[in-house]
Enzyme design. Sequence first.
Site, PDB file in Angstrom:
ATOM      1  N   HIS A   1      -7.788  29.595 -27.686  1.00 23.10           N
ATOM      2  CA  HIS A   1      -8.451  29.710 -28.985  1.00 23.10           C
ATOM      3  C   HIS A   1      -9.952  29.921 -28.829  1.00 23.10           C
ATOM      4  CE1 HIS A   1      -9.919  25.448 -29.099  1.00 23.10           C
ATOM      5  NE2 HIS A   1      -8.766  25.160 -28.540  1.00 23.10           N
TER       6      HIS A   1
ATOM      7  N   ASP B   1     -12.386  29.116 -31.104  1.00 23.93           N
ATOM      8  CA  ASP B   1     -13.292  28.180 -31.778  1.00 23.93           C
ATOM      9  C   ASP B   1     -13.542  26.921 -30.960  1.00 23.93           C
ATOM     10  OD1 ASP B   1     -10.556  27.591 -32.298  1.00 23.93           O
ATOM     11  OD2 ASP B   1     -11.139  26.278 -33.948  1.00 23.93           O
TER      12      ASP B   1
ATOM     13  N   GLU C   1      -8.127  26.844 -34.285  1.00 24.58           N
ATOM     14  CA  GLU C   1      -7.228  25.805 -33.770  1.00 24.58           C
ATOM     15  C   GLU C   1      -7.738  24.415 -34.097  1.00 24.58           C
ATOM     16  OE1 GLU C   1      -5.704  22.818 -30.934  1.00 24.58           O
ATOM     17  OE2 GLU C   1      -7.768  23.516 -31.176  1.00 24.58           O
ATOM     18  N   GLU C   2      -9.058  24.237 -34.042  1.00 22.10           N
ATOM     19  CA  GLU C   2      -9.641  22.913 -34.217  1.00 22.10           C
ATOM     20  C   GLU C   2      -9.494  22.372 -35.636  1.00 22.10           C
ATOM     21  OE1 GLU C   2     -10.381  21.202 -31.817  1.00 22.10           O
ATOM     22  OE2 GLU C   2     -11.022  22.471 -30.157  1.00 22.10           O
TER      23      GLU C   2
ATOM     24  N   ASP D   1       0.069  27.994 -23.462  1.00 21.62           N
ATOM     25  CA  ASP D   1      -1.135  27.636 -24.214  1.00 21.62           C
ATOM     26  C   ASP D   1      -1.869  26.520 -23.484  1.00 21.62           C
ATOM     27  OD1 ASP D   1      -2.997  27.688 -26.253  1.00 21.62           O
ATOM     28  OD2 ASP D   1      -1.711  26.731 -27.753  1.00 21.62           O
TER      29      ASP D   1
END
Length: 472
Positions: free
Chosen positions: A119, A121, A188-189, A214
Amino acid sequence: MIRKSLLGLLTLLLLLVAVLIVNTLRYVSKQVPIAVIETPTASPDAISRFQAAIKIQTISYGDHTRVDSGQFFALHNHLAAAYPNAAKQLTKEVIAGLSLLFRWEGKNPELKPVILMAHQDVVPIEEATRARWSVDPFGGELKNDSIWGRGTVDDKINLVSIMEAVESLIAKGFQPERTIYLAFGHDEEVGGTGAKGIAALLQSRGIVAEMVLDEGGIITSDKIPGMTKPVALIGTSEKGYLSIDLVAEKNGGHSSQPETETSIDILAKAIQKIRQSPFEANFSESTQGFLNHLGPEMPFVTRIFFANQWLFKSVIIAQYEKSPGGNALMRTTAVPTIINAGIKDNVIPTAARATVNFRLLPGDESTEVIERVKMLVDDPRVRLETRQEFISEASEVTAESSFGYKKVDETIHKVSANTVTAPFLMIGGTDSRHFGQVSSSIIKFSPMEDPIGFHGINERISVSSYALAIHF
């Protein structure tokens, strides 16, 4: 009579000891003997490209209006410029405005594809802690053989190392046998709507992946009690996620004449009831695999306990519950994370609200947890409000016999000498939880060694870990 009883007890004791020893001797290693391929050092250019990615402030906030999309576009431009071979060879789609999906065409269309995830972010820097950072949090500084900054660990090391590997392989004329997708979510966060969109798109196209990889477990040398070798934790499932707001309301007033109980008192008691009644401890399937892979590698006396869990399960649980991480492996956890009440120091608040976050052990459904909380609080003055914006049940378990587990297990042994591998229950959340309909083989593993500062101060990753990630 007493002599016969003692003789009988002694016989039973000897039989028990014999059973324990036989079980221990039959408790053989599950590790795969594979020759190690030495990890090349990371080039100065590769390090520079990683540093540049860290300098781009792709921050996710709970308040979506604060998100600077320009920073994400800057990261997209950096990836295109830094990895020209990938930009030319791979097709790119933008999902949900900022998430990226790349497709690298394979030679054999009959083979199911593989999806590699990361991800874009990062979490914000707490302003109260900024002065405690030894470096600029977004400076991407190279210091003490480590790369420093927010996102080095979570999760730009995975994103950048994937791109480094792809770029290098294309430059060598390599084409994969099976098609490879690179899925880089942007939020994602804060819940992963971008990754959710990518998963929905792939599903709508009828794509069934052989495996999804992942972020997740790491290689650790100091976090597993009793282990003298490095341990690679291969995430085969992850805990669920649920947040419940507790709301207590009672007439307030002037602080000079308080009643015997206020809304804050009522709320505090409710929180205390939840915290003092932990959920039952148990071994999930992933944790059982974790114990079975590590047990044979333990010293003989410790191995006796792991080889005879039918007798020593409570002892193992008691040992692991001593640490926050170990305890989280064994049960659904509950912790208050937000408390709001009051507007002025001399005014007793009418309403008090607390958010309690739960991480659900596989087997504990969110509906069951909600009912348990109602039972524990047992106070009609406390209203429960389930936060609906993000509820996630615990994921399905990826089998150790799956393509994904075997491939990751094999690769770890190839790149990391003298390392023990084991299945692992992810206690945090990942974007891959959205991909259950795309693949039955989802692995959560980050090829790095004991990172520092995860979501905290002075986040950093060693240069050697970065080289390992690219090599992996």
